[in-house]
Write a protein that holds these residues in place. Sequence first.
Motif, PDB file in Angstrom:
ATOM      1  N   THR A 272     -28.529   5.432  81.526  1.00 31.00           N
ATOM      2  CA  THR A 272     -27.826   4.674  82.643  1.00 31.00           C
ATOM      3  C   THR A 272     -27.755   5.125  83.673  1.00 31.00           C
ATOM      4  N   GLU A 273     -27.452   6.542  83.876  1.00 30.33           N
ATOM      5  CA  GLU A 273     -27.130   7.353  85.093  1.00 30.33           C
ATOM      6  C   GLU A 273     -28.422   7.984  85.679  1.00 30.33           C
ATOM      7  N   ASN A 274     -29.235   7.950  84.917  1.00 28.29           N
ATOM      8  CA  ASN A 274     -30.423   8.525  85.202  1.00 28.29           C
ATOM      9  C   ASN A 274     -31.744   7.752  84.929  1.00 28.29           C
ATOM     10  N   PRO A 275     -31.906   6.685  85.664  1.00 31.43           N
ATOM     11  CA  PRO A 275     -33.092   5.576  85.381  1.00 31.43           C
ATOM     12  C   PRO A 275     -34.486   6.428  85.565  1.00 31.43           C
ATOM     13  N   ASP A 276     -34.665   7.478  86.359  1.00 33.58           N
ATOM     14  CA  ASP A 276     -35.911   8.283  86.370  1.00 33.58           C
ATOM     15  C   ASP A 276     -36.291   8.779  85.086  1.00 33.58           C
ATOM     16  N   GLN A 277     -35.080   9.395  84.357  1.00 31.83           N
ATOM     17  CA  GLN A 277     -35.405   9.994  83.240  1.00 31.83           C
ATOM     18  C   GLN A 277     -35.896   8.964  81.992  1.00 31.83           C
ATOM     19  N   ARG A 278     -35.095   7.808  82.120  1.00 30.37           N
ATOM     20  CA  ARG A 278     -35.426   6.830  81.139  1.00 30.37           C
ATOM     21  C   ARG A 278     -36.994   6.383  81.480  1.00 30.37           C
ATOM     22  N   ALA A 279     -37.345   6.138  82.576  1.00 31.78           N
ATOM     23  CA  ALA A 279     -38.587   5.852  82.924  1.00 31.78           C
ATOM     24  C   ALA A 279     -39.748   6.920  82.434  1.00 31.78           C
ATOM     25  N   LEU A 280     -39.481   8.220  82.778  1.00 28.17           N
ATOM     26  CA  LEU A 280     -40.154   9.463  82.303  1.00 28.17           C
ATOM     27  C   LEU A 280     -40.350   9.104  80.629  1.00 28.17           C
ATOM     28  N   TRP A 281     -39.423   9.142  80.069  1.00 35.73           N
ATOM     29  CA  TRP A 281     -39.224   8.985  78.616  1.00 35.73           C
ATOM     30  C   TRP A 281     -39.927   7.878  78.048  1.00 35.73           C
ATOM     31  N   GLU A 345     -26.463  21.172  85.409  1.00 35.41           N
ATOM     32  CA  GLU A 345     -25.702  19.954  85.290  1.00 35.41           C
ATOM     33  C   GLU A 345     -26.490  18.670  85.287  1.00 35.41           C
ATOM     34  N   ARG A 346     -27.947  18.815  85.813  1.00 33.90           N
ATOM     35  CA  ARG A 346     -29.019  17.786  85.858  1.00 33.90           C
ATOM     36  C   ARG A 346     -29.261  17.540  84.349  1.00 33.90           C
ATOM     37  N   PHE A 347     -29.632  16.239  84.107  1.00 39.88           N
ATOM     38  CA  PHE A 347     -29.990  15.774  82.773  1.00 39.88           C
ATOM     39  C   PHE A 347     -31.624  15.661  82.887  1.00 39.88           C
ATOM     40  N   ASP A 348     -32.267  16.574  82.309  1.00 40.66           N
ATOM     41  CA  ASP A 348     -33.864  16.772  82.546  1.00 40.66           C
ATOM     42  C   ASP A 348     -34.373  16.856  81.127  1.00 40.66           C
ATOM     43  N   ILE A 349     -35.237  15.518  80.893  1.00 42.80           N
ATOM     44  CA  ILE A 349     -36.006  15.607  79.286  1.00 42.80           C
ATOM     45  C   ILE A 349     -36.878  16.618  79.364  1.00 42.80           C
ATOM     46  N   LEU A 350     -37.542  16.982  80.584  1.00 46.39           N
ATOM     47  CA  LEU A 350     -38.567  17.952  80.303  1.00 46.39           C
ATOM     48  C   LEU A 350     -38.198  19.373  80.569  1.00 46.39           C
ATOM     49  N   ARG A 351     -36.873  19.661  80.324  1.00 49.81           N
ATOM     50  CA  ARG A 351     -36.532  20.924  80.662  1.00 49.81           C
ATOM     51  C   ARG A 351     -36.864  21.759  79.778  1.00 49.81           C
ATOM     52  N   SER A 352     -37.629  23.196  80.154  1.00 54.96           N
ATOM     53  CA  SER A 352     -38.228  23.972  79.196  1.00 54.96           C
ATOM     54  C   SER A 352     -38.143  25.395  79.997  1.00 54.96           C
ATOM     55  N   PHE A 381     -33.391   6.587  69.091  1.00 59.04           N
ATOM     56  CA  PHE A 381     -33.738   6.466  70.480  1.00 59.04           C
ATOM     57  C   PHE A 381     -35.093   5.643  70.471  1.00 59.04           C
ATOM     58  N   ARG A 382     -35.906   6.099  69.560  1.00 57.52           N
ATOM     59  CA  ARG A 382     -37.264   5.550  69.430  1.00 57.52           C
ATOM     60  C   ARG A 382     -37.028   3.888  69.081  1.00 57.52           C
ATOM     61  N   GLU A 383     -36.321   3.628  68.311  1.00 55.01           N
ATOM     62  CA  GLU A 383     -35.934   2.246  67.963  1.00 55.01           C
ATOM     63  C   GLU A 383     -35.331   1.383  69.348  1.00 55.01           C
ATOM     64  N   LEU A 384     -34.388   2.137  69.944  1.00 53.70           N
ATOM     65  CA  LEU A 384     -33.845   1.403  71.129  1.00 53.70           C
ATOM     66  C   LEU A 384     -34.866   1.312  72.276  1.00 53.70           C
ATOM     67  N   LEU A 385     -35.556   2.425  72.281  1.00 51.91           N
ATOM     68  CA  LEU A 385     -36.482   2.410  73.764  1.00 51.91           C
ATOM     69  C   LEU A 385     -37.756   1.556  73.403  1.00 51.91           C
ATOM     70  N   THR A 386     -37.820   1.259  72.050  1.00 54.09           N
ATOM     71  CA  THR A 386     -39.220   0.678  71.783  1.00 54.09           C
ATOM     72  C   THR A 386     -38.871  -1.101  71.786  1.00 54.09           C
ATOM     73  N   ARG A 387     -37.653  -1.391  71.370  1.00 58.56           N
ATOM     74  CA  ARG A 387     -37.113  -2.862  71.075  1.00 58.56           C
ATOM     75  C   ARG A 387     -36.338  -3.153  72.104  1.00 58.56           C
ATOM     76  N   ILE A 388     -35.387  -2.340  72.671  1.00 59.18           N
ATOM     77  CA  ILE A 388     -34.517  -2.823  73.905  1.00 59.18           C
ATOM     78  C   ILE A 388     -34.491  -1.717  74.914  1.00 59.18           C
ATOM     79  N   PRO A 389     -35.743  -1.539  75.573  1.00 57.07           N
ATOM     80  CA  PRO A 389     -35.780  -0.496  76.418  1.00 57.07           C
ATOM     81  C   PRO A 389     -34.860  -0.657  77.746  1.00 57.07           C
TER      82      PRO A 389
END
Length: 421
Positions: A272-281, A345-352, A381-389
């Motif tokens: 919710t706080e990071n719509p860019d990360q949602r779009a990336l995912w 402090e940043r939420f980054d789903i590509l963090r590596s 999360f696969r279920e949530l993002l697939t059916r109610i993204p």
Amino acid sequence: MTTTGSAATLDLSDIAGFWTRSIEERHAAFNELRESAELPFFSPPVVEHMEPGRDYYALTKLDDIVTASRTPAIYNSEPNATGPNETPVELNEFFGSMINMDDPRHARLRRIVSRGFTPKMLDALSDNVSRIATEIVDDILERGEADAVTDIAAKLPLTIICDMMGIPESQHKFVFDHTNVILGAQDPEYVADGNFFGALLQSGMELAQLVRELGAQRAKNPTGDLTSALLNAEVDGESLTPEELASFFILLVVAGNETTRNAISWGIQLLTENPDQRALWLADLDKRTPGAVEEIVRWASPVIYMRRNLAEPAVLSGQRLDAGDKVLMFYWAGNRDPRHFEAPERFDILRSPNPHIGFGGPGPHFCLGAHLARREIKVMFRELLTRIPDIHATAPPRRLQSMFINGIKELPVAFTAGGAR
């Protein structure tokens, strides 16, 4: 006593004060503590019926926490690994499982219970995890709104663990309510009269009685559930006693529920706080889900700390510690150590890389259920993002008042009713 130096006004034992601050304020405070010239030092909180014992050192650097985790011969889990206060003997019967043990007792118990957590057995749960996640979304799909904690995040791990153990569905709410008390006992909402000790004792006794009765049934009529497997598992001719089974069940149901529940809840808030990360995912669910799960666990750090007890003198961050000293390993702080995490402090789903310690530090006490927890978070999360993204929080999370669990009690969410069109 609180820590000295520039961080003198901070008190990590102030549960109703420090631990009700915003996440940003906590982050800033731990940054300050991490840069202290000496290890921060605090007195345990005042808890009725619990002796404070010695003051404790707060470990806030990832390297220090990893060192303590990897050297259990020096940094012991006995007599208590879960709180800064000393555990009364009355509670040990219910909360003295292997998490509070050192080798050889810890190794013996872990070898026995690991028979129920082999990759083969966990793989067999895959269909069950997927089915339950689908049913959770089915139940809320047409509503267009829900509470992310009770309607989504709590249901998956609770149902999986209860099903694994053979707990009937009629008892699931009983288990849910009692685990809330055990890990929420510092929160007035769960223990309104302030009787922390009494609440823990009562919940422990009632959960233990539930599993003793189940164990007695399975001893006579074994099935394919985990309770039957644990009762019949033998290592070097030894199996679990009824008391050990009850204590392990409490550990399993409390730790397994809370970690996954809060990771999923925080994950929804983070998207919710990071719509860019949602779009990336959403752009590549298959490729990015594993990394996203690790980043949610790092950022959320559902278990804030664990305790260790010095068996002999040691040096950590250049400071001498004496035998008998206590240290609290603040995973929450270690997972935000800028020496190991860029912009922590940043939420980054590509963090590596992402060398987080959200499931504990490396060593014999690394979370036994980490593989299952990762799978549950991934599938949910696969279920949530697939059916109610477009699922998103509609109000700030109502957080648990606790220095041990980074929990969310309530998180209202909304989404397109009927799912993605």
